[in-house]
Write a protein that holds these residues in place. Structure first.
Motif, mmCIF file in Angstrom:
data_model
loop_
_atom_site.group_PDB
_atom_site.id
_atom_site.type_symbol
_atom_site.label_atom_id
_atom_site.label_comp_id
_atom_site.label_asym_id
_atom_site.label_seq_id
_atom_site.Cartn_x
_atom_site.Cartn_y
_atom_site.Cartn_z
ATOM 1 N N VAL A 124 0.841 -1.200 0.000
ATOM 2 C CA VAL A 124 0.000 0.000 0.000
ATOM 3 C C VAL A 124 0.875 1.250 0.000
ATOM 4 C CG1 VAL A 124 -1.659 1.337 1.376
ATOM 5 C CG2 VAL A 124 -1.976 -1.127 1.078
ATOM 6 N N LYS A 125 1.924 1.234 0.818
ATOM 7 C CA LYS A 125 2.844 2.384 0.897
ATOM 8 C C LYS A 125 3.473 2.672 -0.470
ATOM 9 C CE LYS A 125 6.774 4.083 3.642
ATOM 10 N NZ LYS A 125 7.773 4.340 2.605
ATOM 11 N N ALA A 126 3.935 1.610 -1.135
ATOM 12 C CA ALA A 126 4.570 1.782 -2.439
ATOM 13 C C ALA A 126 3.555 2.130 -3.532
ATOM 14 C CB ALA A 126 5.319 0.506 -2.815
ATOM 15 N N HIS A 127 2.391 1.499 -3.479
ATOM 16 C CA HIS A 127 1.374 1.697 -4.521
ATOM 17 C C HIS A 127 0.895 3.148 -4.577
ATOM 18 C CE1 HIS A 127 -1.946 0.554 -7.202
ATOM 19 N NE2 HIS A 127 -2.714 1.330 -6.466
ATOM 20 N N TYR A 128 0.694 3.755 -3.402
ATOM 21 C CA TYR A 128 0.192 5.135 -3.360
ATOM 22 C C TYR A 128 1.317 6.159 -3.208
ATOM 23 C CZ TYR A 128 -4.355 2.916 -2.931
ATOM 24 O OH TYR A 128 -5.479 2.146 -3.167
ATOM 25 N N GLY A 129 2.566 5.683 -3.046
ATOM 26 C CA GLY A 129 3.699 6.586 -2.937
ATOM 27 C C GLY A 129 3.641 7.511 -1.741
ATOM 28 N N VAL A 130 3.290 6.971 -0.564
ATOM 29 C CA VAL A 130 3.093 7.807 0.625
ATOM 30 C C VAL A 130 4.272 7.669 1.581
ATOM 31 C CG1 VAL A 130 0.593 7.727 0.450
ATOM 32 C CG2 VAL A 130 1.783 5.966 1.776
ATOM 33 N N THR A 131 4.413 8.625 2.476
ATOM 34 C CA THR A 131 5.433 8.601 3.519
ATOM 35 C C THR A 131 4.904 7.841 4.729
ATOM 36 O OG1 THR A 131 4.645 10.632 4.562
ATOM 37 C CG2 THR A 131 6.235 10.872 2.756
ATOM 38 N N GLU A 132 5.775 7.626 5.741
ATOM 39 C CA GLU A 132 5.334 6.984 6.978
ATOM 40 C C GLU A 132 4.229 7.790 7.655
ATOM 41 O OE1 GLU A 132 8.507 7.055 6.164
ATOM 42 O OE2 GLU A 132 9.377 5.066 6.518
ATOM 43 N N GLY A 142 0.601 6.591 8.387
ATOM 44 C CA GLY A 142 0.032 6.685 9.729
ATOM 45 C C GLY A 142 -1.314 7.378 9.727
ATOM 46 N N LEU A 143 -1.473 8.414 8.880
ATOM 47 C CA LEU A 143 -2.751 9.108 8.769
ATOM 48 C C LEU A 143 -3.822 8.175 8.208
ATOM 49 C CD1 LEU A 143 -4.327 11.769 9.021
ATOM 50 C CD2 LEU A 143 -3.569 12.338 6.704
ATOM 51 N N ALA A 144 -3.421 7.332 7.254
ATOM 52 C CA ALA A 144 -4.365 6.357 6.701
ATOM 53 C C ALA A 144 -4.836 5.396 7.789
ATOM 54 C CB ALA A 144 -3.717 5.598 5.553
ATOM 55 N N MET A 145 -3.902 4.971 8.637
ATOM 56 C CA MET A 145 -4.278 4.087 9.745
ATOM 57 C C MET A 145 -5.157 4.826 10.753
ATOM 58 S SD MET A 145 -0.668 2.111 10.320
ATOM 59 C CE MET A 145 0.100 1.162 9.000
ATOM 60 N N PRO A 174 -8.540 4.874 -6.524
ATOM 61 C CA PRO A 174 -7.946 5.772 -7.527
ATOM 62 C C PRO A 174 -6.898 6.731 -6.971
ATOM 63 C CG PRO A 174 -10.181 6.452 -6.990
ATOM 64 C CD PRO A 174 -9.985 5.118 -6.340
ATOM 65 N N GLY A 175 -6.826 6.868 -5.659
ATOM 66 C CA GLY A 175 -5.849 7.778 -5.087
ATOM 67 C C GLY A 175 -5.841 7.710 -3.578
#
Length: 372
Positions: A26-34, A38-41, A86-87
């Motif tokens: 998920v981190k790699a797929h959406y290109g997000v930082t830690e 963490g915000l997603a969690m 989608p994002g």
């Protein structure tokens, strides 16, 4: 009826492990930082809070069987969308919904387990939570094998979602009838713990903040901090869950032999020492051994505290368990985003020392678990 409940706990652990295995995906797929991860969690945590405000009312209306069957099925199906959004904004929405149904499902199956334990007059809760850990181990091993075989993450998530969406409502048909579990929450909204239940709830939250941190961050820790390939890193979850399952299946016998405070203190010190080993070693295999020790240490924290909440004077056992369960679940959902934000401002290794701190706090506060 016991096996129906065990199946629900197993399915819950399997789904949660599948999510844990794919956190790096998920981190790699959406290109997000830690921090963004963490915000997603945290979005899942807010969803869980919303679910908790309504869980007891829904269980009171439909019984644990109806609530578990519906929420568990939706929980499974949402898994398929983790890498199909989608994002990033859409991912936050999905995880918020994920949190809602996860919390309802969790409260429903724990309500069922509490009623079965009361009816049978013998410890059952550790064994039920052992099935969650066994499901977690199976989900992690399956995920690792799927990644090693080159199966696309989206395909793996879809297969797991379909299988679990069939297994959960089918097994729910053999759970207790609606009236048997509706009493535990009928007509009630969300109630915060009071009195002694506050302390027990805080301790359960500490334990599940630490446990949730391992579930959601251990795979990324091995991959990112120790340089393990993802299929090997996925074994972090499996090692932790397998050891926790083994300890939980023997936990009911341990609870019958040792005073709760003694067992809780020893377990928490073991978790603290094992997590320290994980964070100090550079060898992935030593980290896996350490994670197994952490699993053994945290295995019986929740069963011990749930049992203590059922003995609080003047409180109906099922209501005491439900109140502490709610506080514990909030901790379970809050831990991963807290680790994410700390990792962003320092490092993931430094952030995971919070697990050690909370384990030591549990050991220091073990006397509140009370006598046998």
């Amino acid at each position: 009826m016991r096996w129906a409940s065990r199946t629900q706990f197993f399915a819950s652990g399997f789904i949660f492990a599948t999510w844990g295995v794919h956190i790096p995906t998920v981190k790699a797929h959406y290109g997000v930082t830690e921090a963004e991860l963490g915000l997603a969690m945290l979005a899942a945590g807010f969803g869980a809070l919303l679910g908790l405000t309504q869980a007891s009312r829904w269980i009171g209306r439909h019984g644990a069987r109806g609530a578990a069957g519906l929420s568990g099925t939706v929980y499974a199906l949402l898994l398929a969308g983790l890498v199909a959004m989608p994002g990033y904004a859409a991912l936050l929405t999905l995880l918020a919904a994920f949190g809602v149904v996860t919390s309802v499902f969790d409260v429903a199956i724990n309500t069922e387990a509490a009623e079965l334990e009361l009816r049978n007059g013998q410890p059952l809760m550790s064994g039920m939570h052992g099935m969650f850990s066994l499901g977690g181990m199976a989900g992690a091993v399956t995920g690792s094998a799927a990644l090693a075989a080159g199966l696309a993450p989206s395909s793996h998530l879809l297969v797991v979602a379909i299988v679990m969406a069939c297994a959960i409502p089918l097994s729910a048909q053999w759970m207790l009838p609606r009236d048997a579990t509706a009493f535990a929450a009928a007509g009630d909204g969300f109630r915060l713990p009071r009195g002694a239940l506050v302390i027990l709830g805080v301790l359960a939250a500490l334990g599940l903040i630490a446990e949730g941190a391992i579930y959601d961050w251990s795979v990324l820790y091995l991959k990112q901090e120790l340089g393990s390939p993802q299929q090997q890193a996925a074994l972090a979850y499996a090692s932790f869950s397998a050891a926790m399952a083994a300890a939980r299946f023997s936990g009911d016998a341990m609870r019958a032999r040792f005073e709760p405070a003694v067992l809780l203190r020893g377990s928490a010190f073991l978790a603290a020492a094992s997590m320290t080993l994980v964070l100090l070693t550079d060898a992935p295999w030593q980290a896996l051994v350490g994670l197994a020790g952490v699993g053994v240490g945290f295995a019986n924290v929740v069963p011990i505290l749930f049992a203590a909440s059922a003995r609080v004077p003047g409180v109906e056992p099922a209501r005491g368990i439900a109140a502490v369960s709610a506080a514990a679940y909030l901790g379970f959902m809050a831990g991963p985003p807290v680790i994410g934000f700390l990792a962003e401002i320092s490092s993931l290794t430094a952030a995971l020392y919070l697990v050690v701190v909370f384990a030591v706090a549990l050991a220091a506060s073990a006397r509140w678990a009370g006598p046998t």
